[in-house]
Scaffold this active site. Structure first.
Site, PDB file in Angstrom:
ATOM      1  N   GLY A 191       0.860  -1.179   0.000  1.00  0.00           N
ATOM      2  CA  GLY A 191       0.000   0.000   0.000  1.00  0.00           C
ATOM      3  C   GLY A 191       0.890   1.220   0.000  1.00  0.00           C
ATOM      4  O   GLY A 191       1.843   1.291  -0.770  1.00  0.00           O
ATOM      5  N   GLU A 192       0.602   2.137   0.876  1.00  0.00           N
ATOM      6  CA  GLU A 192       1.405   3.365   0.963  1.00  0.00           C
ATOM      7  C   GLU A 192       1.935   3.472   2.390  1.00  0.00           C
ATOM      8  O   GLU A 192       1.172   3.729   3.322  1.00  0.00           O
ATOM      9  CB  GLU A 192       0.520   4.559   0.590  1.00  0.00           C
ATOM     10  CG  GLU A 192       1.289   5.799   0.251  1.00  0.00           C
ATOM     11  CD  GLU A 192       2.388   5.553  -0.786  1.00  0.00           C
ATOM     12  OE1 GLU A 192       2.089   5.010  -1.873  1.00  0.00           O
ATOM     13  OE2 GLU A 192       3.551   5.905  -0.506  1.00  0.00           O
ATOM     14  N   SER A 193       3.243   3.242   2.537  1.00  0.00           N
ATOM     15  CA  SER A 193       3.813   3.162   3.885  1.00  0.00           C
ATOM     16  C   SER A 193       3.644   4.461   4.671  1.00  0.00           C
ATOM     17  O   SER A 193       3.426   4.437   5.885  1.00  0.00           O
ATOM     18  CB  SER A 193       5.286   2.767   3.812  1.00  0.00           C
ATOM     19  OG  SER A 193       6.010   3.673   3.020  1.00  0.00           O
ATOM     20  N   CYS A 227       6.125  -5.369   0.313  1.00  0.00           N
ATOM     21  CA  CYS A 227       6.268  -4.038  -0.283  1.00  0.00           C
ATOM     22  C   CYS A 227       6.228  -2.935   0.787  1.00  0.00           C
ATOM     23  O   CYS A 227       7.160  -2.805   1.565  1.00  0.00           O
ATOM     24  CB  CYS A 227       5.224  -3.868  -1.374  1.00  0.00           C
ATOM     25  SG  CYS A 227       5.729  -2.698  -2.621  1.00  0.00           S
ATOM     26  N   ARG A 262      12.860   3.521  -0.951  1.00  0.00           N
ATOM     27  CA  ARG A 262      11.489   3.482  -1.462  1.00  0.00           C
ATOM     28  C   ARG A 262      11.432   3.805  -2.955  1.00  0.00           C
ATOM     29  O   ARG A 262      12.255   4.558  -3.464  1.00  0.00           O
ATOM     30  CB  ARG A 262      10.611   4.485  -0.705  1.00  0.00           C
ATOM     31  CG  ARG A 262      10.423   4.129   0.759  1.00  0.00           C
ATOM     32  CD  ARG A 262       9.560   5.176   1.450  1.00  0.00           C
ATOM     33  NE  ARG A 262       8.247   5.266   0.847  1.00  0.00           N
ATOM     34  CZ  ARG A 262       7.484   6.353   0.899  1.00  0.00           C
ATOM     35  NH1 ARG A 262       7.899   7.447   1.506  1.00  0.00           N
ATOM     36  NH2 ARG A 262       6.309   6.348   0.331  1.00  0.00           N
ATOM     37  N   ILE A 311       5.269  -3.377  -7.701  1.00  0.00           N
ATOM     38  CA  ILE A 311       4.475  -2.159  -7.886  1.00  0.00           C
ATOM     39  C   ILE A 311       5.101  -1.040  -7.069  1.00  0.00           C
ATOM     40  O   ILE A 311       5.033  -1.051  -5.838  1.00  0.00           O
ATOM     41  CB  ILE A 311       3.005  -2.368  -7.434  1.00  0.00           C
ATOM     42  CG1 ILE A 311       2.382  -3.573  -8.160  1.00  0.00           C
ATOM     43  CG2 ILE A 311       2.185  -1.105  -7.688  1.00  0.00           C
ATOM     44  CD1 ILE A 311       1.019  -3.983  -7.614  1.00  0.00           C
ATOM     45  N   ARG A 312       5.725  -0.120  -7.735  1.00  0.00           N
ATOM     46  CA  ARG A 312       6.425   0.981  -7.039  1.00  0.00           C
ATOM     47  C   ARG A 312       7.174   0.416  -5.829  1.00  0.00           C
ATOM     48  O   ARG A 312       7.071   0.886  -4.707  1.00  0.00           O
ATOM     49  CB  ARG A 312       5.451   2.088  -6.633  1.00  0.00           C
ATOM     50  CG  ARG A 312       4.939   2.868  -7.849  1.00  0.00           C
ATOM     51  CD  ARG A 312       3.806   3.814  -7.535  1.00  0.00           C
ATOM     52  NE  ARG A 312       4.141   4.722  -6.453  1.00  0.00           N
ATOM     53  CZ  ARG A 312       3.545   4.703  -5.253  1.00  0.00           C
ATOM     54  NH1 ARG A 312       2.624   3.827  -4.958  1.00  0.00           N
ATOM     55  NH2 ARG A 312       3.881   5.579  -4.370  1.00  0.00           N
ATOM     56  N   HIS A 372       4.725  -8.632  -4.599  1.00  0.00           N
ATOM     57  CA  HIS A 372       3.361  -8.892  -4.097  1.00  0.00           C
ATOM     58  C   HIS A 372       2.909 -10.326  -4.349  1.00  0.00           C
ATOM     59  O   HIS A 372       2.144 -10.568  -5.292  1.00  0.00           O
ATOM     60  CB  HIS A 372       2.377  -7.937  -4.777  1.00  0.00           C
ATOM     61  CG  HIS A 372       2.487  -6.528  -4.328  1.00  0.00           C
ATOM     62  ND1 HIS A 372       1.770  -6.027  -3.265  1.00  0.00           N
ATOM     63  CD2 HIS A 372       3.253  -5.519  -4.783  1.00  0.00           C
ATOM     64  CE1 HIS A 372       2.079  -4.753  -3.090  1.00  0.00           C
ATOM     65  NE2 HIS A 372       2.979  -4.416  -4.000  1.00  0.00           N
ATOM     66  N   GLU A 385       0.702 -11.905  -2.967  1.00  0.00           N
ATOM     67  CA  GLU A 385      -0.758 -12.007  -2.796  1.00  0.00           C
ATOM     68  C   GLU A 385      -1.505 -11.696  -4.092  1.00  0.00           C
ATOM     69  O   GLU A 385      -2.714 -11.912  -4.174  1.00  0.00           O
ATOM     70  CB  GLU A 385      -1.228 -11.073  -1.656  1.00  0.00           C
ATOM     71  CG  GLU A 385      -1.259  -9.582  -1.970  1.00  0.00           C
ATOM     72  CD  GLU A 385       0.119  -8.915  -1.958  1.00  0.00           C
ATOM     73  OE1 GLU A 385       1.139  -9.631  -1.863  1.00  0.00           O
ATOM     74  OE2 GLU A 385       0.169  -7.677  -2.078  1.00  0.00           O
TER      75      GLU A 385
HETATM   76  N1  GLN Z   1       5.697   2.924  -2.880  1.00  0.00           N
HETATM   77  C1  GLN Z   1       5.033   2.447  -1.713  1.00  0.00           C
HETATM   78  C2  GLN Z   1       5.647   3.032  -0.444  1.00  0.00           C
HETATM   79  O1  GLN Z   1       6.663   3.641  -0.511  1.00  0.00           O
HETATM   80  C3  GLN Z   1       5.064   0.942  -1.650  1.00  0.00           C
HETATM   81  C4  GLN Z   1       4.326   0.363  -2.828  1.00  0.00           C
HETATM   82  C5  GLN Z   1       3.594  -0.893  -2.549  1.00  0.00           C
HETATM   83  O2  GLN Z   1       3.395  -1.307  -1.402  1.00  0.00           O
HETATM   84  N2  GLN Z   1       3.130  -1.500  -3.604  1.00  0.00           N
HETATM   85  O3  GLN Z   1       5.123   2.873   0.612  1.00  0.00           O
END
Ligand code: GLN
Length: 192
Positions: A47-49, A78, A105, A139-140, A175, A177
């Site tokens: 997600g977004e940390s 991630c 990141r 993913i990112r 990921h 999952e």
């Molecule tokens: N870019 C996100 C972060 O820095 C991590 C991306 C992800 O969990 N798919 O938190």
């Protein structure tokens, strides 16, 4: 039957729940420090940390989560790895500091550079899962710039660790999952 918690403040916690059920675990979404008491292990999803950190701090969950991750099975994917890491860069941010890695990141580029690749895992992974391939969705994703001496590398992508283990902690910068295979979740389930 053991219960796997999934931190469900933000991110792709539903996909983890589905994978954990497939490997025979009961699943409980964790949204408070109290919720941690009811689970045998915990997944920290992608997600977004930054957002997760804000919510964890707001809910008074940082210290209880750190204490949990010091002894109980945890699996970060991630953004979850970013939360677990000892050191975070690009930019620097707070973390639980329980996994002896330094993580940068968004190191594989922007959203549109996200990718799915086939990895050949290391021998310990192949022995424990019986699988000789991992389909890895990035993913990112963060990149592990340093892994400490107590950290075992289970898979690499372009010579960089992407699946690692340190005692009770399992961490994937990709990921698992989001693919049909449940091999990595089975590895986590075996820790509970
Ligand atoms: N870019 C996100 C972060 O820095 C991590 C991306 C992800 O969990 N798919 O938190």
């Amino acid at each position: 039957m053991k219960t796997a918690g999934v931190l469900a403040l933000q991110g792709d916690f539903e996909a983890h729940a589905a994978a954990l059920k497939k490997v025979g675990l009961k699943v409980s979404f964790v949204r408070s420090a109290d919720g941690l008491r009811e689970v045998d292990g915990l997944v920290l999803p992608g997600g977004e940390s930054t957002t997760m950190l804000k919510l964890l701090a707001h809910d008074g969950m940082m210290a209880p989560l750190r204490a949990f991750a010091e002894t109980k099975p945890v699996f970060g994917t991630c953004a979850g790895v970013i939360l677990l890491a000892r050191e975070v860069s690009h930019p620097v941010q707070e973390s639980l500091g329980v996994l002896d890695v330094s993580v940068e990141r968004n190191a594989y580029g922007r959203q549109n550079e996200s990718r799915i690749v086939a990895l050949t895992p290391e021998e310990p992974y192949r022995q424990r899962t019986g699988a000789d391939r991992i389909e890895a969705v990035f993913i990112r994703a963060p990149i592990l710039r340093r892994t400490g001496p107590g950290v075992t590398v289970l898979a690499r992508y372009q010579d960089t660790p992407v699946l690692v283990e340190q005692g009770n902690i399992l961490a994937a910068t990709f990921h698992p999952e989001l693919t049909a295979s449940t091999d990595v979740h089975a590895l986590f389930a075996a820790k509970l």
